[in-house]
Structures are given as structure tokens and as C-alpha cells.
Design a protein around this motif. Structure first.
Motif, mmCIF file in Angstrom:
data_model
loop_
_atom_site.group_PDB
_atom_site.id
_atom_site.type_symbol
_atom_site.label_atom_id
_atom_site.label_comp_id
_atom_site.label_asym_id
_atom_site.label_seq_id
_atom_site.Cartn_x
_atom_site.Cartn_y
_atom_site.Cartn_z
ATOM 1 N N ARG A 159 0.852 -1.184 0.000
ATOM 2 C CA ARG A 159 0.000 0.000 0.000
ATOM 3 C C ARG A 159 0.889 1.235 0.000
ATOM 4 N NH1 ARG A 159 -5.583 -0.665 1.046
ATOM 5 N NH2 ARG A 159 -5.712 1.574 0.581
ATOM 6 N N THR A 160 0.497 2.227 -0.770
ATOM 7 C CA THR A 160 1.253 3.466 -0.879
ATOM 8 C C THR A 160 0.302 4.644 -0.708
ATOM 9 O OG1 THR A 160 0.953 3.623 -3.283
ATOM 10 C CG2 THR A 160 2.880 2.383 -2.486
ATOM 11 N N HIS A 161 0.840 5.833 -0.811
ATOM 12 C CA HIS A 161 -0.010 7.019 -0.774
ATOM 13 C C HIS A 161 -0.908 7.043 -2.002
ATOM 14 C CE1 HIS A 161 -1.200 11.222 -1.347
ATOM 15 N NE2 HIS A 161 -1.036 11.385 -0.044
ATOM 16 N N GLY A 162 -0.328 6.816 -3.164
ATOM 17 C CA GLY A 162 -1.102 6.713 -4.392
ATOM 18 C C GLY A 162 -1.146 7.971 -5.236
ATOM 19 N N ASP A 163 -0.849 9.129 -4.662
ATOM 20 C CA ASP A 163 -0.856 10.383 -5.440
ATOM 21 C C ASP A 163 0.014 11.405 -4.715
ATOM 22 O OD1 ASP A 163 -1.525 12.208 -7.439
ATOM 23 O OD2 ASP A 163 -3.319 12.902 -6.391
ATOM 24 N N LEU A 164 1.245 11.031 -4.427
ATOM 25 C CA LEU A 164 2.092 11.853 -3.573
ATOM 26 C C LEU A 164 2.753 12.980 -4.365
ATOM 27 C CD1 LEU A 164 3.049 12.026 -0.627
ATOM 28 C CD2 LEU A 164 5.069 10.716 -1.310
ATOM 29 N N HIS A 165 2.621 14.185 -3.834
ATOM 30 C CA HIS A 165 3.296 15.355 -4.392
ATOM 31 C C HIS A 165 3.352 16.419 -3.305
ATOM 32 C CE1 HIS A 165 -0.720 17.097 -4.814
ATOM 33 N NE2 HIS A 165 -1.078 16.056 -5.553
ATOM 34 N N LEU A 166 3.953 17.553 -3.606
ATOM 35 C CA LEU A 166 4.180 18.575 -2.587
ATOM 36 C C LEU A 166 2.880 19.169 -2.048
ATOM 37 C CD1 LEU A 166 7.246 20.329 -4.220
ATOM 38 C CD2 LEU A 166 7.231 19.264 -1.949
#
Length: 474
Positions: free
Chosen positions: A319-326
Motif C-alpha cells: 500500500r502506498t499514498h497513491g498520489d504523492l506530491h508537494l
């Protein structure tokens, strides 16, 4: 159970004609940032469920059918219907309808009505069922009353209401069956003691026309600034941001470790990298069919994906964040906090809940640093390079692997993200399309000049082209 407010004739005690309401919503919905069906003709709008929150405010689940889509999409709308609206609500006016001969009613977006926002929080505080809505809160958590609401005025794919700088309620506008990943992931991380993600304290859901999470409440981080604004300010003024980028890398690595403990990991099949390359290629070909400017880069991008398919060292799926950005990280009280685990709202929930490579989150953040380097009126590639390198170095300290040690995978995920950005900009901000196109060009050129068996610092520390905050997207 069907709401008594829902009928073939209309919605509300005044029975606003269904056809008039549908026509209003069909014109209004495509203008909303959170509407995921941009660019496709609407063929039908109908109310799937309705519940009265106040005498003139209704919670609706609206079904929208569009050309080229076999299944309709559902959206959450708070709708006000009244003979008159106060002047402060005039910017939220959707339109005017005739309920009965000679009787005109105003229809407005009641998210911005303080009365409706207060009622929502009170329902969450008390819990229980109201019409098609079920409200829940954690037994050990008291949701206070009497907090003044305000809607956050930011560009995003959902709507957030802050209550007295203590709580924040996120309304998931595009509603799909099942638990929303934001509630699922933040709840699991809280149970495992990860403190750099705000824990949910309440939520509400619907069981009609299907079971789905509609909104969640978390503590509001006061005196916080999102990472995009901090990075953009640093880029504009050529100030150092490498310490913050390195710490953000460490926090992201710690997040992935915590997620691997909260959810089972999956080594994936032996040919998983090849399967992923096929998926990326399929998305690329669809994107190139929509955006002609991508077509010259298709062969080189396919080579980047093919190189990742045959490279080793891929980390396990998880499982990950899925839409990671600043835009998904906040700086508060001297620490980074990570928010918005919903993933990309346009994607089906099962796809957003699926395990992915943690490299995808890393690539998303590297692309975001490139966007910050490009925005603000000037391109500062060295600033972006330093931040990217610092982020990867910080991640390597806590994340269980060094992203720079898997250059082929990282390049493929960056390229995949850049292709997504090209399509996004072509639809929403065509004047910005050159930003991700420049990144695609640079990734392709870097791949063409890279040695067959690169050693030392990986492509992760090289600029992949200018970028921007695809950011506030999700």
C-alpha cells in the motif's frame, strides 16, 4: 430504503421538478473542479438518493451518465432550495427553477451555507442514521459542538470544511462503492502509531444506492503550510530547501515502512515488472491518441518502460499514498505531515486500494519538485536537482531501499507520471502542457544517452524537466 424526498416528480417538500433540477445540475457540475467527467457529453442526470438536513437543505447523491461510459458516476452534492438566499450565498447560486406556476425557487450549493455545515458536524457528534446517511465517530473521541465552519478556498478534487481551526471535514465528491482509501489508510496508520498522518475521528457513509464512504473528520493542523507553497517560495527566491527535502524524504520512507506493517506486502509475480511495463505502455498509447504532442516520444518512452521490465532490484508491492506530491504534505510545528490518501479520484476504488511499488510515490514527489522549479516565472533546474537528490537521500535513510539504486524503475515511474500530467494539462490547463512535455523530452534524452549498465548516482538525481503542481489534484 428510498428517501421520501426522492420521487419521480422532484426533490424537496416543494417538489422541484426533476427535469428542471437535472438541467441545472447538468450545466453546473462540469464547471466544478471535482467533477471527473470533463470533456465528455452528459446524457443524463438523476437523483439516486436524497435526505433533508434542514428545512431547505438536502444531501443528494447525483448520478451522471455520459457518452462513452457504460456505468454512471455518482457525486455528492449539498443542495439548498429556497425562495430567497442571503447575499453572501449569491456566489454559490446554481440557478432558478419554477416549482409551481408562479412560484420561483433558488437552487444553490449549500456546502457554503454555515447552517448545513453545522448540521453535518452535529450529526457526526451525535452519530446514528439520518435518511440514507449513517454517521460514526470513534468512541474515545469527542467531536465538540459550537465550532464555526469555513470552506477551504483551494483548488482540489474534494471539498474541505474547517471547524474552528480544530477539525477538518473532507467531503468526497466523486462517490464510488466501498470504503474510501483515505479513511482506510489513515485509520490503519493511527492504529499502528504513525503520528505524522492525522488520524480520523469521525466519518459518514451511505448505504443507498450502494455502501460508500462520503466524508471523514480529522484534527486540523493549525499554522500549517503545504509543501507546494513552501517549495515554490524557495524556488522563486533561490533559497535553500535541501534540508526540508531530505527530511521529507525520511518522512516518506517512514510512511512506507509503516504502511508495510499496517497492510500485507506482496512480492508480486516474477514477471510483475514486465506486466507493469505493459500497463504503462497501454496508458501511453491511449494518451498519445488524445494528445498529438506526445506521439514523437512514444518509441523512446516504450524503451524506458522496457528497460524497467528487465531490470532487477524492484522493491515489493505494498500500500502506498497513491498520489504523492508537494501539495499533499503539510509543514506544521517543525515536522512534515502527510495527508490525502484518497489516490486519484477518477480511478476506481479497487485500483486505488491495490498494492503498488513505493517507487511510484517517490517518482511523484520528484516530479513535484520539478514543477516547483519551473513555476513562478523562471526555471531553476539546479534548485530542483538539489531537492530531488536530497529527497532520495533522505528516503534511503528510512525507507528500506535507496531509490537511486533502482534507476530503471524510477525513470519508468517518472515517465508514467509525466505522461499522466500531459493528459491532465491538455484537459484542464492547456496553457501549461509544455511543462510536462519538457519533462518527457528530457527523460527520453537522458535515457538515450545513459550507459547500458549505469553505476553510481542514478537518474533520480538528474533533472527530468520542468514541472509544476499537478498538485492540488486530488
Amino acid at each position: 430504503m428510498t428517501s421520501p424526498l426522492l420521487s419521480e416528480t422532484g426533490v424537496g417538500p416543494a417538489q422541484v421538478p426533476a427535469s428542471s433540477l437535472a438541467a441545472l445540475l447538468a450545466r453546473w457540475l462540469p464547471r466544478q473542479r471535482w467533477f471527473t467527467g470533463q470533456g465528455r457529453d452528459i446524457t443524463g442526470v438523476s437523483v439516486a438518493a436524497a435526505t433533508a438536513l434542514t428545512a431547505d437543505c438536502y444531501h443528494l447523491l447525483v448520478r451522471v451518465d455520459q457518452r462513452g461510459s457504460a456505468d454512471g458516476d455518482h457525486y455528492q452534492v449539498l443542495l439548498g432550495i429556497a425562495a430567497q438566499v442571503p447575499p453572501r450565498m449569491s456566489p454559490s447560486l446554481i440557478g432558478e427553477v419554477e416549482a409551481r406556476p408562479g412560484e420561483r425557487l433558488m437552487v444553490y450549493d449549500a456546502v457554503h451555507d454555515h447552517r448545513a455545515a453545522i448540521v453535518l458536524l452535529e450529526r457526526l457528534r451525535r452519530g446514528g442514521v439520518t435518511g440514507h446517511l449513517r454517521f460514526e465517530s470513534l468512541p474515545r473521541t469527542a467531536v465538540p459542538c459550537g465550532l464555526t465552519p469555513r470552506v477551504l478556498d483551494v483548488e482540489q478534487s474534494n471539498t474541505s470544511i474547517v471547524y474552528g481551526d480544530e477539525l477538518i471535514l473532507k467531503l468526497f465528491r466523486h462517490v464510488q462503492p466501498g470504503i474510501n482509501p483515505d479513511l482506510e489508510v489513515t485509520g490503519a496508520l493511527a492504529r499502528h502509531g504513525f503520528t505524522q498522518v492525522p488520524a480520523p475521528v469521525g466519518w459518514f457513509q451511505t448505504e443507498s444506492p450502494f455502501w460508500s464512504t462520503l466524508g471523514m473528520v480529522q484534527p486540523f493542523l493549525t499554522d500549517s503550510t503545504d509543501g507546494w507553497e513552501l517549495a515554490l517560495e524557495s524556488s522563486r527566491h533561490h533559497t535553500g530547501f535541501t534540508d526540508e527535502a531530505r527530511e521529507l524524504g525520511r518522512t516518506t520512507g517512514e510512511l512506507h515502512v509503516a504502511l508495510a506493517k499496517a497492510f500485507p506486502t506482496d512480492p508480486g509475480p516474477a514477471d510483475q515488472p514486465a506486466q507493469l511495463a505493459d500497463v504503462m505502455t497501454h496508458k501511453l498509447l491511449r494518451a498519445a491518441a488524445r494528445v498529438p504532442q506526445l506521439r514523437p516520444y512514444v518509441p523512446a518512452l516504450q524503451e524506458i518502460y522496457a528497460a524497467a521490465a528487465t531490470a532487477g532490484g524492484h522493491p515489493p508491492l505494498q500500500r502506498t499514498h497513491g498520489d504523492l506530491h508537494l501539495g499533499q504534505v503539510l509543514r506544521a510545528h517543525g515536522r512534515w505531515h502527510i495527508v490525502d490518501f484518497e489516490g486519484e479520484p477518477a480511478k476506481p476504488v479497487p485500483e486505488r486500494r491495490a498494492d503498488r511499488s513505493p517507487v511510484a510515490d517517490v517518482a511523484g514527489m520528484l516530479r513535484s519538485f520539478d514543477y516547483a522549479a519551473q513555476s513562478g516565472g523562471a526555471f531553476h533546474p539546479r534548485w530542483g536537482d538539489r531537492c530531488r537528490e536530497a529527497f532520495c537521500a533522505g528516503y534511503a535513510e528510512s525507507g528500506g531501499f535507496d531509490p537511486r539504486a533502482v534507476p530503471a524503475a524510477l525513470s519508468a515511474h517518472e515517465a508514467d507520471r509525466a505522461v499522466y500530467e500531459v493528459v491532465y494539462e491538455s484537459v484542464y490547463r492547456p496553457d501549461r502542457i509544455q511543462v510536462p512535455l519538457n519533462a518527457v523530452a528530457r527523460l527520453c534524452a537522458t535515457h538515450a544517452t545513459a550507459p547500458a549498465d549505469p553505476a553510481g548516482p542514478s537518474q533520480a538525481s538528474e533533472p527530468s524537466g520542468p514541472s509544476d503542481r499537478l498538485a492540488q489534484e486530488s
